[in-house]
Design a protein around this motif. Sequence first.
Motif, PDB file in Angstrom:
ATOM      1  N   GLN A  82     -14.497   0.461   8.379  1.00 18.26           N
ATOM      2  CA  GLN A  82     -15.747  -0.313   8.425  1.00 18.26           C
ATOM      3  C   GLN A  82     -15.996  -1.156   7.176  1.00 18.26           C
ATOM      4  N   HIS A  83     -15.393  -0.758   6.046  1.00 12.58           N
ATOM      5  CA  HIS A  83     -15.591  -1.540   4.816  1.00 12.58           C
ATOM      6  C   HIS A  83     -14.260  -2.075   4.296  1.00 12.58           C
ATOM      7  N   TYR A  84     -13.305  -2.193   5.208  1.00 15.57           N
ATOM      8  CA  TYR A  84     -11.939  -2.528   4.771  1.00 15.57           C
ATOM      9  C   TYR A  84     -11.880  -3.798   3.933  1.00 15.57           C
ATOM     10  N   SER A  85     -12.444  -4.889   4.439  1.00 13.56           N
ATOM     11  CA  SER A  85     -12.243  -6.164   3.728  1.00 13.56           C
ATOM     12  C   SER A  85     -12.970  -6.194   2.390  1.00 13.56           C
ATOM     13  N   THR A  86     -14.072  -5.490   2.275  1.00 15.71           N
ATOM     14  CA  THR A  86     -14.804  -5.533   1.003  1.00 15.71           C
ATOM     15  C   THR A  86     -14.229  -4.549  -0.018  1.00 15.71           C
ATOM     16  N   GLU A  87     -13.627  -3.474   0.466  1.00 11.38           N
ATOM     17  CA  GLU A  87     -13.201  -2.430  -0.485  1.00 11.38           C
ATOM     18  C   GLU A  87     -11.700  -2.364  -0.713  1.00 11.38           C
ATOM     19  N   ARG A  88     -10.922  -3.036   0.115  1.00  7.14           N
ATOM     20  CA  ARG A  88      -9.481  -2.784   0.083  1.00  7.14           C
ATOM     21  C   ARG A  88      -8.790  -3.213  -1.211  1.00  7.14           C
ATOM     22  N   ASN A  89      -9.474  -4.038  -2.010  1.00  2.08           N
ATOM     23  CA  ASN A  89      -8.846  -4.504  -3.246  1.00  2.08           C
ATOM     24  C   ASN A  89      -9.104  -3.610  -4.450  1.00  2.08           C
ATOM     25  N   TYR A  90      -9.887  -2.563  -4.260  1.00  3.86           N
ATOM     26  CA  TYR A  90     -10.275  -1.731  -5.399  1.00  3.86           C
ATOM     27  C   TYR A  90      -9.491  -0.422  -5.404  1.00  3.86           C
ATOM     28  N   PRO A  91      -8.511  -0.307  -6.293  1.00  2.00           N
ATOM     29  CA  PRO A  91      -7.656   0.887  -6.271  1.00  2.00           C
ATOM     30  C   PRO A  91      -8.445   2.192  -6.403  1.00  2.00           C
ATOM     31  N   TYR A  92      -9.506   2.181  -7.192  1.00  2.20           N
ATOM     32  CA  TYR A  92     -10.202   3.449  -7.436  1.00  2.20           C
ATOM     33  C   TYR A  92     -10.977   3.920  -6.208  1.00  2.20           C
ATOM     34  N   LEU A  93     -11.228   3.021  -5.254  1.00  4.79           N
ATOM     35  CA  LEU A  93     -11.968   3.431  -4.055  1.00  4.79           C
ATOM     36  C   LEU A  93     -11.056   4.096  -3.022  1.00  4.79           C
ATOM     37  N   ASP A  94      -9.775   3.829  -3.127  1.00 10.88           N
ATOM     38  CA  ASP A  94      -8.809   4.442  -2.218  1.00 10.88           C
ATOM     39  C   ASP A  94      -9.241   4.276  -0.758  1.00 10.88           C
ATOM     40  N   SER A  95      -9.582   3.048  -0.390  1.00  8.10           N
ATOM     41  CA  SER A  95     -10.150   2.880   0.951  1.00  8.10           C
ATOM     42  C   SER A  95      -9.235   2.130   1.919  1.00  8.10           C
ATOM     43  N   THR A  96      -7.941   2.090   1.604  1.00  5.77           N
ATOM     44  CA  THR A  96      -7.017   1.495   2.580  1.00  5.77           C
ATOM     45  C   THR A  96      -6.498   2.605   3.512  1.00  5.77           C
ATOM     46  N   SER A  97      -5.653   2.212   4.441  1.00  4.12           N
ATOM     47  CA  SER A  97      -5.309   3.141   5.534  1.00  4.12           C
ATOM     48  C   SER A  97      -4.279   4.211   5.187  1.00  4.12           C
ATOM     49  N   HIS A  98      -3.472   3.981   4.161  1.00  4.29           N
ATOM     50  CA  HIS A  98      -2.338   4.880   3.850  1.00  4.29           C
ATOM     51  C   HIS A  98      -1.346   4.929   5.011  1.00  4.29           C
ATOM     52  N   ALA A  99      -1.267   3.840   5.748  1.00  5.79           N
ATOM     53  CA  ALA A  99      -0.387   3.852   6.929  1.00  5.79           C
ATOM     54  C   ALA A  99       1.053   3.465   6.601  1.00  5.79           C
ATOM     55  N   SER A 100       1.277   2.849   5.422  1.00  2.60           N
ATOM     56  CA  SER A 100       2.568   2.183   5.199  1.00  2.60           C
ATOM     57  C   SER A 100       3.785   3.092   5.334  1.00  2.60           C
ATOM     58  N   ALA A 101       3.755   4.259   4.692  1.00  2.00           N
ATOM     59  CA  ALA A 101       4.949   5.115   4.762  1.00  2.00           C
ATOM     60  C   ALA A 101       5.135   5.642   6.181  1.00  2.00           C
ATOM     61  N   LEU A 102       4.038   5.948   6.843  1.00  5.89           N
ATOM     62  CA  LEU A 102       4.147   6.446   8.227  1.00  5.89           C
ATOM     63  C   LEU A 102       4.725   5.367   9.135  1.00  5.89           C
ATOM     64  N   ILE A 103       4.289   4.139   8.928  1.00  5.79           N
ATOM     65  CA  ILE A 103       4.817   3.056   9.770  1.00  5.79           C
ATOM     66  C   ILE A 103       6.292   2.808   9.437  1.00  5.79           C
ATOM     67  N   ASN A 104       6.588   2.699   8.142  1.00  8.92           N
ATOM     68  CA  ASN A 104       7.955   2.311   7.765  1.00  8.92           C
ATOM     69  C   ASN A 104       9.004   3.348   8.139  1.00  8.92           C
ATOM     70  N   HIS A 105       8.606   4.608   8.124  1.00  3.57           N
ATOM     71  CA  HIS A 105       9.577   5.657   8.450  1.00  3.57           C
ATOM     72  C   HIS A 105       9.393   6.170   9.871  1.00  3.57           C
ATOM     73  N   GLY A 106       8.465   5.559  10.603  1.00  7.33           N
ATOM     74  CA  GLY A 106       8.352   5.885  12.020  1.00  7.33           C
ATOM     75  C   GLY A 106       7.482   7.085  12.339  1.00  7.33           C
ATOM     76  N   GLY A 107       6.638   7.502  11.429  1.00  9.90           N
ATOM     77  CA  GLY A 107       5.701   8.586  11.744  1.00  9.90           C
ATOM     78  C   GLY A 107       4.697   8.146  12.793  1.00  9.90           C
ATOM     79  N   ILE A 108       4.400   6.850  12.785  1.00 11.38           N
ATOM     80  CA  ILE A 108       3.598   6.272  13.856  1.00 11.38           C
ATOM     81  C   ILE A 108       4.221   4.931  14.245  1.00 11.38           C
ATOM     82  N   ALA A 109       3.980   4.543  15.494  1.00  7.71           N
ATOM     83  CA  ALA A 109       4.479   3.242  15.945  1.00  7.71           C
ATOM     84  C   ALA A 109       3.387   2.222  15.685  1.00  7.71           C
TER      85      ALA A 109
END
Length: 440
Positions: free
Chosen positions: A200-227
């Motif tokens: 819900q706040h992705y675009s406003t918060e995604r640039n702030y490392p300390y908020l940790d508000s991105t999806s954490h999807a990258s490793a799961l996507i890249n290694h196939g944990g999720i399609a």
Amino acid sequence: MDRALYIFYKDLNMHHQLEEVAGSFEILPFFLWSEWLNQDVDDTPSLRYRLALAKRFNDTVLPQGVNLLTGDVDIPEIISVCQLYKINDVFMRKHYEPREKEFQERLVEELTSFGIKCVLLEGYTAVPVGAVLKSDGTPYVKFTPYYHKWRTKLCASKRRKVEVNWTLQGLVPPILDDSSHVFVEEDFKALGKFLTKGWQHYSTERNYPYLDSTSHASALINHGGIAVSDLISHLLSLPVHDEIEAFIRQLAWRDFYITVLWYFPYSEDQNFDRRKKVNWSNQAMDFFVWCQGQTGYPIVDAAMNCLYDTGRMHNRLRMIVSSFLTKDLLITWKEGANWFKEHLIDYDLALNVGGWQWAASTGADSVPYFRIFNPIIQSEKYDPHGVFIQKHIDMLHGVATDRIHEPQKYGVPYFAQYVDHRLTQKNIGQYFQKVTITKN
Ligand SMILES: Cc1cc2nc3c(=O)[nH]c(=O)nc-3n(C[C@H](O)[C@H](O)[C@H](O)COP(=O)(O)OP(=O)(O)OC[C@H]3O[C@@H](n4cnc5c(N)ncnc54)[C@H](O)[C@@H]3O)c2cc1C
């Protein structure tokens, strides 16, 4: 029912995407592990993560007594397995890195010569590579027009539940590492939270490392944990929302970089824009200081410490440290990309090379040469209270917010600034202007 071999590779847990296969065959699950395909490394955080996903798949998806077959294999071993188990049909998802392409071309050719049919399935990208081309049939090298066309190809596909008949009870369990299972579980949890309401706040918060508000999807996507297609189907099933669109747009970058590497395979280790000749200084000591997180710029150092300690780095920080290495220290993006390859959990060749060449101004749709991230301004803007810095630099614990971004200025004990960014900004600006453009 005939038996088919299904080769899992970087698509573990996509077993539910087996509609194309499951109805007609009993499936022998095979996990491809090849040092050559792994770009000649055998023990990095990202590979351990993939092995942990394989173990999770083996333990939680496959029925009792059925195990993934695996080992460091090449095509002759795959042929032997087919012959041993009287298999005439092999399925694998299509992958797009240069070595993967070469491997899969050989796989199809050699299996065919033994009378074995090999089908490569789409699914590793959200939209098949090759489905988003310019009207003249050539690939896009600019993201925005690529994205607009890519977006029209997305649709929410409801997957039907597939019953898979796994075959070969009682094979010896493979040796799969699960030392990274904690990271895998952390990521599934973080992604679940993100999909519930984190977006819900992705675009406003995604640039702030300390908020940790991105999806954490990258490793799961890249290694196939999720399609990625399942992720997108889920997003499209939610009420239309700008924040969801912003997130989907980021996912398009993944397909974009995979597409660029597919059509321009030389860009794996050469400048995408071959007309740009940059005379890197490549000083070993400069590289060492960057790797060790001792540049004297707290945001750069904290990011490098974070990578070393956790195998993770926020996108904003990747942009800051890659700009610093290539423009302040004049070290080739290849060195930085290699360091990331050795340390990132979510390492992916196409995305990594794409990100590094973007920062170095040598890539497809990359940042202009004169855009050099100022590590102090970036720090003040994206870690305003120094929360991220304090988490990763013990020496700066308790330092006041207004001093933490440039501690030397206030006499706070810290590494001296290794280079003067204001000077290098000026010099490197001139340097990059001198890039030689030669006509092809
Ligand atoms: C120098 C550099 C190197 C990078 N190396 C990698 C890498 O090896 N592996 C990797 O997965 N990403 C890489 N990225 C892209 C990006 O940093 C990560 O995808 C992102 O930080 C992952 O966190 P997330 O899933 O929480 O991101 P979110 O913001 O939640 O994004 C969702 C997904 O969108 C895609 N995405 C988001 N940003 C980008 C981007 N800039 N480029 C391509 N895809 C993107 C990813 O699949 C990501 O998982 C790199 C970026 C840079 C600048």
